[in-house]
Design an enzyme around this catalytic site. Structure first.
Site, mmCIF file in Angstrom:
data_model
loop_
_atom_site.group_PDB
_atom_site.id
_atom_site.type_symbol
_atom_site.label_atom_id
_atom_site.label_comp_id
_atom_site.label_asym_id
_atom_site.label_seq_id
_atom_site.Cartn_x
_atom_site.Cartn_y
_atom_site.Cartn_z
ATOM 1 N N ALA A 1 0.846 -1.199 0.000
ATOM 2 C CA ALA A 1 0.000 0.000 0.000
ATOM 3 C C ALA A 1 0.880 1.247 0.000
ATOM 4 C CB ALA A 1 -0.887 -0.010 1.233
ATOM 5 N N GLY B 1 1.034 -5.593 0.676
ATOM 6 C CA GLY B 1 0.059 -5.800 -0.397
ATOM 7 C C GLY B 1 0.689 -6.282 -1.697
ATOM 8 N N GLU C 1 0.908 -9.871 -1.262
ATOM 9 C CA GLU C 1 -0.463 -10.401 -1.323
ATOM 10 C C GLU C 1 -0.986 -10.440 -2.760
ATOM 11 O OE1 GLU C 1 -1.740 -7.596 1.811
ATOM 12 O OE2 GLU C 1 -2.746 -9.331 2.702
ATOM 13 N N GLU D 1 3.427 -6.356 7.337
ATOM 14 C CA GLU D 1 2.450 -5.444 7.942
ATOM 15 C C GLU D 1 2.550 -5.335 9.457
ATOM 16 O OE1 GLU D 1 1.763 -7.624 5.567
ATOM 17 O OE2 GLU D 1 0.393 -6.775 4.090
HETATM 18 N N1 COA Z 1 4.459 3.551 0.035
HETATM 19 C C1 COA Z 1 4.879 4.751 -0.361
HETATM 20 N N2 COA Z 1 6.133 5.027 -0.744
HETATM 21 C C2 COA Z 1 7.001 3.993 -0.721
HETATM 22 C C3 COA Z 1 6.645 2.724 -0.302
HETATM 23 C C4 COA Z 1 5.295 2.510 0.087
HETATM 24 N N3 COA Z 1 4.834 1.312 0.470
HETATM 25 N N4 COA Z 1 7.727 1.927 -0.356
HETATM 26 C C5 COA Z 1 8.736 2.689 -0.813
HETATM 27 N N5 COA Z 1 8.296 3.947 -1.030
HETATM 28 C C6 COA Z 1 9.070 5.100 -1.498
HETATM 29 C C7 COA Z 1 10.041 5.633 -0.466
HETATM 30 O O1 COA Z 1 9.390 6.462 0.461
HETATM 31 C C8 COA Z 1 11.024 6.370 -1.340
HETATM 32 O O2 COA Z 1 10.467 7.592 -1.755
HETATM 33 P P1 COA Z 1 11.208 8.977 -1.329
HETATM 34 O O3 COA Z 1 12.499 8.932 -2.071
HETATM 35 O O4 COA Z 1 10.256 10.010 -1.798
HETATM 36 O O5 COA Z 1 11.386 8.907 0.152
HETATM 37 C C9 COA Z 1 11.075 5.493 -2.598
HETATM 38 O O6 COA Z 1 9.899 4.698 -2.573
HETATM 39 C C10 COA Z 1 12.276 4.560 -2.594
HETATM 40 O O7 COA Z 1 12.241 3.831 -1.387
HETATM 41 P P2 COA Z 1 13.508 3.752 -0.383
HETATM 42 O O8 COA Z 1 12.992 3.388 0.953
HETATM 43 O O9 COA Z 1 14.329 4.952 -0.521
HETATM 44 O O10 COA Z 1 14.278 2.531 -1.076
HETATM 45 P P3 COA Z 1 15.031 1.339 -0.357
HETATM 46 O O11 COA Z 1 15.587 0.520 -1.472
HETATM 47 O O12 COA Z 1 15.951 1.842 0.691
HETATM 48 O O13 COA Z 1 13.885 0.501 0.397
HETATM 49 C C11 COA Z 1 11.779 -0.657 0.616
HETATM 50 C C12 COA Z 1 12.820 -0.058 -0.342
HETATM 51 C C13 COA Z 1 10.604 -1.098 -0.251
HETATM 52 C C14 COA Z 1 12.365 -1.855 1.330
HETATM 53 C C15 COA Z 1 11.350 0.393 1.678
HETATM 54 O O14 COA Z 1 10.986 1.582 0.996
HETATM 55 C C16 COA Z 1 10.176 -0.049 2.507
HETATM 56 O O15 COA Z 1 10.355 -0.760 3.483
HETATM 57 N N6 COA Z 1 8.930 0.367 2.117
HETATM 58 C C17 COA Z 1 7.753 0.060 2.869
HETATM 59 C C18 COA Z 1 7.274 -1.313 2.491
HETATM 60 C C19 COA Z 1 6.113 -1.751 3.374
HETATM 61 O O16 COA Z 1 6.172 -1.734 4.591
HETATM 62 N N7 COA Z 1 5.032 -2.179 2.704
HETATM 63 C C20 COA Z 1 3.862 -2.660 3.383
HETATM 64 C C21 COA Z 1 2.804 -1.648 3.356
HETATM 65 S S1 COA Z 1 1.373 -2.225 4.218
#
Ligand code: COA
Length: 260
Positions: free
Chosen positions: A66, A111, A114, A134
């Site tokens: 999400a 998600g 999922e 999550e």
């Molecule tokens: N929603 C919104 N933005 C997201 C996102 C999400 N689920 N996942 C990543 N992004 C964004 C980051 O905020 C970043 O944007 P920014 O540069 O404007 O801050 C961009 O994507 C790149 O992500 P970043 O975290 O810099 O890359 P990374 O390689 O270090 O890490 C992830 C990637 C996916 C591991 C990390 O972003 C993360 O843990 N995201 C959340 C995933 C999550 O918990 N999903 C479950 C949701 S219920």
């Protein structure tokens, strides 16, 4: 609605849907949810499309779940609306009358994982990383993850992954049966297309009925499941395609199936 959040192309009976928000790891917001829902409904009835492949734009992410930036702006009612919508959408993918292959080209979290679970087949690139993370956000998987993960990999392993929110790499995902196979990122789409092309050689009604029998049969006891299988088989008996299959075998040629 921004049409660019979801790219769609069609070739040789295969539709490829690409989640297209690479700057934020193809995270799902309402706009992408609605675009995907509309596309899936459209493909359900689209003649000539036999298999759907879902993947993510860019080289980093299949889908990071999400959109947490959008989520921060939603009130409680809107969060519920999002959850109901995404859960129903993923269920409609799981029950779609055509096979859906997830081409997991990078992170598949929350998600995103999922979504892959709702697909029939998962093929991942070596750089893929998957997790139902999550609980680390003090919520739970709400788009079918608590139900589909244990059905796929078993209760104990699913509980471990959901309780810890641990991310696993492609090799471990393969080892526990979370994905069907793994390959290099360069080969990923070709591998998915190869599998899709093999499915395209089969009878369309047979595939629809096989998916139906597996999906509904698995949710019941074996005797009811076998009755579902019988009824699904009966659907294939009066079809032109069944006679074509037998004729092609006799005439030592490739069958030409029409979905009739
Ligand atoms: N929603 C919104 N933005 C997201 C996102 C999400 N689920 N996942 C990543 N992004 C964004 C980051 O905020 C970043 O944007 P920014 O540069 O404007 O801050 C961009 O994507 C790149 O992500 P970043 O975290 O810099 O890359 P990374 O390689 O270090 O890490 C992830 C990637 C996916 C591991 C990390 O972003 C993360 O843990 N995201 C959340 C995933 C999550 O918990 N999903 C479950 C949701 S219920």
């Amino acid at each position: 609605m921004n049409d660019n959040v979801l790219l769609a192309e069609e070739e040789d009976g295969i539709a490829i849907l690409t989640l297209n928000r690479p700057d934020i790891m193809n995270a799902i917001n309402f706009s992408l949810l609605h675009a995907l829902k509309e596309k899936i409904e459209n493909l359900r009835v689209k003649q000539g499309i036999r298999v759907i492949i879902i993947t993510g734009a860019g080289e980093k992410a299949f889908c990071a779940g999400a959109d947490l930036k959008e989520r921060a702006l939603l009130d409680d009612r809107q969060v519920k609306e999002f959850i109901f919508t995404i859960r129903d959408l993923f269920t409609s993918i799981a029950l779609l009358n055509k096979p859906v292959i997830a081409a997991i080209n990078g992170v598949a979290l929350g998600g995103g994982a999922e979504l892959s679970l709702a697909c029939d087949i998962r093929i991942a690139s070596m750089n893929a990383s998957m997790g139902l993370t999550e609980t680390r956000l003090a919520i739970i998987p709400g788009a079918g993850g608590t139900q589909r993960l244990p059905r796929l990999i078993g209760c104990g392993k699913a509980k471990e992954l959901i309780f810890t929110g641990r991310r696993i790499e492609a090799q471990e995902a393969l080892q526990i049966g979370l994905v069907n196979s793994i390959c290099s990122q360069d080969d990923l789409l070709d591998e998915c297309k190869k599998m899709a092309a093999m499915i395209c050689e089969t009878g369309p009604i047979a595939i629809e009925q096989a998916k139906y029998a597996i999906n509904y049969g698995l949710e019941t006891d074996i005797h009811t499941g076998l009755a579902i299988e019988s009824n699904a088989y009966w659907v294939t008996i009066p079809t032109e395609d069944r006679l074509e299959g037998i004729a092609a075998f006799r005439e030592k040629r490739k069958p030409v199936y029409k979905g009739r």
